[in-house]
Design a protein around this motif. Structure first.
Motif, mmCIF file in Angstrom:
data_model
loop_
_atom_site.group_PDB
_atom_site.id
_atom_site.type_symbol
_atom_site.label_atom_id
_atom_site.label_comp_id
_atom_site.label_asym_id
_atom_site.label_seq_id
_atom_site.Cartn_x
_atom_site.Cartn_y
_atom_site.Cartn_z
ATOM 1 N N ASP A 92 0.812 -1.215 0.000
ATOM 2 C CA ASP A 92 0.000 0.000 0.000
ATOM 3 C C ASP A 92 0.848 1.269 0.000
ATOM 4 O OD1 ASP A 92 -2.324 -1.550 0.181
ATOM 5 O OD2 ASP A 92 -2.438 -1.370 2.367
ATOM 6 N N THR A 93 2.155 1.127 0.223
ATOM 7 C CA THR A 93 3.013 2.306 0.331
ATOM 8 C C THR A 93 3.391 2.831 -1.052
ATOM 9 O OG1 THR A 93 5.019 0.971 0.482
ATOM 10 C CG2 THR A 93 3.956 1.578 2.551
ATOM 11 N N ASP A 94 3.768 4.110 -1.075
ATOM 12 C CA ASP A 94 4.186 4.726 -2.327
ATOM 13 C C ASP A 94 5.653 5.144 -2.243
ATOM 14 O OD1 ASP A 94 4.193 7.059 -0.817
ATOM 15 O OD2 ASP A 94 2.397 7.876 -1.740
ATOM 16 N N LYS A 95 6.121 5.852 -3.230
ATOM 17 C CA LYS A 95 7.520 6.263 -3.339
ATOM 18 C C LYS A 95 8.001 7.049 -2.120
ATOM 19 C CE LYS A 95 10.394 8.913 -6.513
ATOM 20 N NZ LYS A 95 10.397 9.685 -7.756
ATOM 21 N N GLN A 96 7.094 7.803 -1.491
ATOM 22 C CA GLN A 96 7.455 8.598 -0.323
ATOM 23 C C GLN A 96 7.429 7.784 0.979
ATOM 24 O OE1 GLN A 96 5.028 9.873 -2.571
ATOM 25 N NE2 GLN A 96 6.591 11.056 -3.636
ATOM 26 N N HIS A 134 4.728 6.473 2.473
ATOM 27 C CA HIS A 134 3.467 6.474 3.213
ATOM 28 C C HIS A 134 2.393 5.756 2.402
ATOM 29 C CE1 HIS A 134 3.394 10.496 1.108
ATOM 30 N NE2 HIS A 134 2.204 10.052 0.780
ATOM 31 N N ASN A 150 -0.403 5.058 0.034
ATOM 32 C CA ASN A 150 -0.793 5.760 -1.184
ATOM 33 C C ASN A 150 -2.227 6.271 -1.097
ATOM 34 O OD1 ASN A 150 -2.029 5.701 -4.079
ATOM 35 N ND2 ASN A 150 0.177 5.863 -4.381
ATOM 36 N N ASN A 151 -2.458 7.432 -1.676
ATOM 37 C CA ASN A 151 -3.790 8.047 -1.623
ATOM 38 C C ASN A 151 -4.878 7.161 -2.214
ATOM 39 O OD1 ASN A 151 -2.526 8.666 -4.219
ATOM 40 N ND2 ASN A 151 -4.296 9.940 -4.603
ATOM 41 N N GLU A 196 -0.481 11.955 6.927
ATOM 42 C CA GLU A 196 0.117 10.749 6.358
ATOM 43 C C GLU A 196 -0.155 9.539 7.254
ATOM 44 O OE1 GLU A 196 4.291 11.359 5.835
ATOM 45 O OE2 GLU A 196 4.000 12.893 4.282
#
Length: 138
Positions: free
Chosen positions: A20-24, A26, A28-29, A70
């Motif tokens: 579920d995490t994204d590049k940053q 956290h 993902n929206n 976040e």
């Protein structure tokens, strides 16, 4: 006044997944929509038990999501759901996502009850209307 999960009569949870995490780093929206679906599914499953008929289902007409903080993996989120407004065949759900007790997101969905055969909107029966009204914010 700050919102808490206890402000929502229906409460459930979802597990956060690494995927579920994204590049940053956290959550993902796009995953928030899935969290809100978990709450809606619970709401409508309970609604079907309360209804006097079983020839209907619910569809989403609109969904709005606000991202407030976040959320990070690992862990879980709590999803709160309540009814904002009940119409003839539609309703507005207010939802919120909490992580570690902190409000991370709010969402609002407009959902319409449709007849399973005709695929047209179908008015709520009295039992269903009463159920939804019991979930409205005081």
């Amino acid at each position: 006044m700050s919102e808490t999960i206890m402000d929502y009569p229906l409460r459930t949870h979802d597990k956060l997944r690494f995927s579920d995490t994204d590049k940053q780093g956290h959550i993902n929206n796009a995953v928030y929509s899935t969290f809100y679906e978990t709450g809606r599914t619970q709401t409508f499953e309970e609604a079907h038990k309360a209804a006097d008929n079983d020839d209907c289902e619910f569809v989403i007409a609109q969904i709005t999501i606000q991202y407030l903080a976040e959320t990070h993996w690992p862990g879980t989120v709590e999803i709160g759901t309540r009814i904002k407004r009940v119409g003839n065949s539609s309703l507005v759900l207010e939802q919120a996502i909490f992580s570690n007790g902190n409000l991370c997101s709010t969402g609002e969905s407009i959902c319409v009850q449709i007849n399973t055969a005709s695929r047209k909107s179908q008015p709520f029966d009295d039992a269903l209307r009463n159920y939804f009204e019991s979930l409205m914010e005081n």
